[in-house]
Design a protein around this motif. Structure first.
Motif, PDB file in Angstrom:
ATOM      1  N   THR A  82      61.318  32.775  59.276  1.00 53.65           N
ATOM      2  CA  THR A  82      59.803  32.760  58.739  1.00 53.65           C
ATOM      3  C   THR A  82      58.661  33.015  59.775  1.00 53.65           C
ATOM      4  O   THR A  82      57.698  32.532  59.392  1.00 53.65           O
ATOM      5  CB  THR A  82      59.777  31.239  58.009  1.00 53.65           C
ATOM      6  OG1 THR A  82      59.908  30.404  59.118  1.00 53.65           O
ATOM      7  CG2 THR A  82      60.385  31.096  56.784  1.00 53.65           C
ATOM      8  N   GLY A  83      58.894  34.064  60.738  1.00 53.79           N
ATOM      9  CA  GLY A  83      57.974  34.472  61.446  1.00 53.79           C
ATOM     10  C   GLY A  83      57.576  33.979  62.518  1.00 53.79           C
ATOM     11  O   GLY A  83      58.007  32.971  63.229  1.00 53.79           O
ATOM     12  N   ASP A  84      56.569  34.716  63.364  1.00 54.70           N
ATOM     13  CA  ASP A  84      55.828  34.179  64.588  1.00 54.70           C
ATOM     14  C   ASP A  84      57.186  34.464  65.582  1.00 54.70           C
ATOM     15  O   ASP A  84      57.314  33.462  66.518  1.00 54.70           O
ATOM     16  CB  ASP A  84      55.217  32.675  64.535  1.00 54.70           C
ATOM     17  CG  ASP A  84      53.661  32.911  64.257  1.00 54.70           C
ATOM     18  OD1 ASP A  84      53.192  33.931  63.668  1.00 54.70           O
ATOM     19  OD2 ASP A  84      53.210  31.759  64.503  1.00 54.70           O
ATOM     20  N   ASN A  85      57.766  35.530  65.817  1.00 47.88           N
ATOM     21  CA  ASN A  85      58.735  35.741  66.687  1.00 47.88           C
ATOM     22  C   ASN A  85      58.248  36.241  68.244  1.00 47.88           C
ATOM     23  O   ASN A  85      58.766  36.022  69.126  1.00 47.88           O
ATOM     24  CB  ASN A  85      59.589  36.824  66.187  1.00 47.88           C
ATOM     25  CG  ASN A  85      60.284  36.496  65.073  1.00 47.88           C
ATOM     26  OD1 ASN A  85      61.290  35.723  65.080  1.00 47.88           O
ATOM     27  ND2 ASN A  85      59.985  36.959  64.017  1.00 47.88           N
ATOM     28  N   LEU A  86      57.053  36.969  68.436  1.00 47.94           N
ATOM     29  CA  LEU A  86      56.749  37.675  69.421  1.00 47.94           C
ATOM     30  C   LEU A  86      55.587  36.824  70.152  1.00 47.94           C
ATOM     31  O   LEU A  86      54.653  36.386  69.616  1.00 47.94           O
ATOM     32  CB  LEU A  86      56.120  39.145  68.896  1.00 47.94           C
ATOM     33  CG  LEU A  86      57.152  40.173  68.224  1.00 47.94           C
ATOM     34  CD1 LEU A  86      56.557  41.220  67.949  1.00 47.94           C
ATOM     35  CD2 LEU A  86      58.453  40.104  68.749  1.00 47.94           C
ATOM     36  N   ALA A  87      55.792  37.153  71.537  1.00 50.60           N
ATOM     37  CA  ALA A  87      54.421  36.507  72.280  1.00 50.60           C
ATOM     38  C   ALA A  87      54.034  37.629  73.357  1.00 50.60           C
ATOM     39  O   ALA A  87      53.278  37.200  74.237  1.00 50.60           O
ATOM     40  CB  ALA A  87      54.950  35.246  72.837  1.00 50.60           C
ATOM     41  N   GLY A  88      54.547  38.813  73.138  1.00 45.19           N
ATOM     42  CA  GLY A  88      53.951  40.108  73.904  1.00 45.19           C
ATOM     43  C   GLY A  88      54.481  41.181  73.450  1.00 45.19           C
ATOM     44  O   GLY A  88      55.174  41.440  72.614  1.00 45.19           O
ATOM     45  N   HIS A  89      54.050  42.105  74.078  1.00 43.54           N
ATOM     46  CA  HIS A  89      54.348  43.798  73.616  1.00 43.54           C
ATOM     47  C   HIS A  89      55.891  44.227  74.110  1.00 43.54           C
ATOM     48  O   HIS A  89      56.172  45.073  73.665  1.00 43.54           O
ATOM     49  CB  HIS A  89      53.211  44.644  74.312  1.00 43.54           C
ATOM     50  CG  HIS A  89      51.907  44.441  73.679  1.00 43.54           C
ATOM     51  ND1 HIS A  89      51.087  43.544  74.249  1.00 43.54           N
ATOM     52  CD2 HIS A  89      51.030  45.190  72.734  1.00 43.54           C
ATOM     53  CE1 HIS A  89      49.944  43.670  73.399  1.00 43.54           C
ATOM     54  NE2 HIS A  89      50.040  44.635  72.709  1.00 43.54           N
TER      55      HIS A  89
END
Length: 305
Positions: A82-89
């Motif tokens: 359910t999302g918010d997987n990334l913390a950087g490029h």
């Protein structure tokens, strides 16, 4: 030490110890939680759903990557992110690597704010204001993340619906984009759910009551969400200080009956923003939901560290 200085020094020491524990110990104490949810037609055998949310992965978090990948040993029938997987490029590869063995299983996902935009430093007191101005970071490579999951067969239900067959059961699924960014378009999927489906499942990142009420009104049996981090910092005997959305503090994490026959599971999530790397009385977690027939009693949650 003079008495006048002893108390402040003790308080400072306790505060430093708490911050150290929250940032160095509990933040990386990844935990598996289990719930039984009575949502299937009577007489059906159980169906297991692994719920992942809020990984907030950085490229250096190889231990978290390995812990998530090892969840494949649970042999879930379905995986939901359910999302918010990334913390950087540079973190799409490590997110896909964490889910690598799970991507061979039936899967569903919806996207969220920290899939679209990089985190930024912010004043934590803003979380206590529901109307604070949101400033987004740079755009993240969310399309690469989406394409990496759909290429392996996972269904993207971001403002979309799909019907999937899992373990011989028909699951009617609807999802929306992140209400936290006001990108949700429930009208695109609105209407009574399929009465012939074995399970009617809703996905939304931020558990905003206005969206949950629409899922319930349309007849969804179960809605899965994340976003709250369970409060991230919880006070013993009080609970979450904030939820960062419209849901009440008592429903900031775990399984609850929302309204009528609709159940809600809010994942406390597996990560934090790189700019707020703390958890207290709220360890990062994934959840294995065992869906059972509606006439099955619901027991207490089981936690496996």
């Amino acid at each position: 030490m003079r008495p006048a200085l002893a108390v402040p020094a003790a308080l400072l020491g306790a505060g430093a110890a708490t911050v150290g524990y929250a940032s160095l110990v509990e933040r990386v104490h990844w935990t598996l939680r289990r719930f039984t949810v009575p949502v299937l037609p009577e007489g059906q055998r159980p169906l297991t759903v692994l719920h992942l949310s809020d990984l907030h992965m950085t490229a250096a978090q190889t231990a978290k990557r390995d812990w998530v990948a090892a969840l494949d040993a649970l042999d879930p029938d379905l995986v939901v992110n359910t999302g918010d997987n990334l913390a950087g490029h540079d973190t799409v590869p490590i997110v896909l690597a964490a889910q690598e063995p799970l991507l061979d299983r039936p899967g569903l996902f919806c996207l969220a704010s920290n899939d679209y935009f990089a985190p930024r430093p912010k004043n934590p007191l803003k979380y206590f204001k529901t109307d604070h101005k949101r400033v987004h970071g740079d755009e993240l490579p969310w399309r690469d993340l989406r394409d990496g999951m759909t290429a392996r067969g996972w269904a993207d239900v971001t403002n979309a619906g799909v019907t999937v067959e899992v373990d011989g059961r028909t699951i009617a699924v609807r999802g929306v984009d992140d209400p936290h960014l006001e990108r949700d378009d429930y009208d695109a999927v609105a209407g009574p759910t399929d009465p012939g489906a074995d399970l009617r499942l809703g996905l939304v990142h931020s558990p905003e009551p206005r969206v949950l009420d629409r899922f319930a009104a349309d007849g969804h049996d179960l809605v899965l969400s994340g976003h709250t981090h369970g409060g991230q910092l919880r006070v013993p005997f009080y609970g979450a200080l904030v939820t960062n959305c419209g849901i009440s503090r008592d429903k900031a994490r775990w399984l609850h009956r929302w309204t009528g026959d609709t159940w809600l599971h809010v994942s406390a999530g597996l990560g934090t923003s790189p700019y707020a790397p703390y958890r207290f009385c709220c360890p990062p977690e994934a959840t294995l939901l065992t869906l059972v027939a509606r006439d099955t009693p619901v027991g207490s949650p089981e936690t496996v560290g």
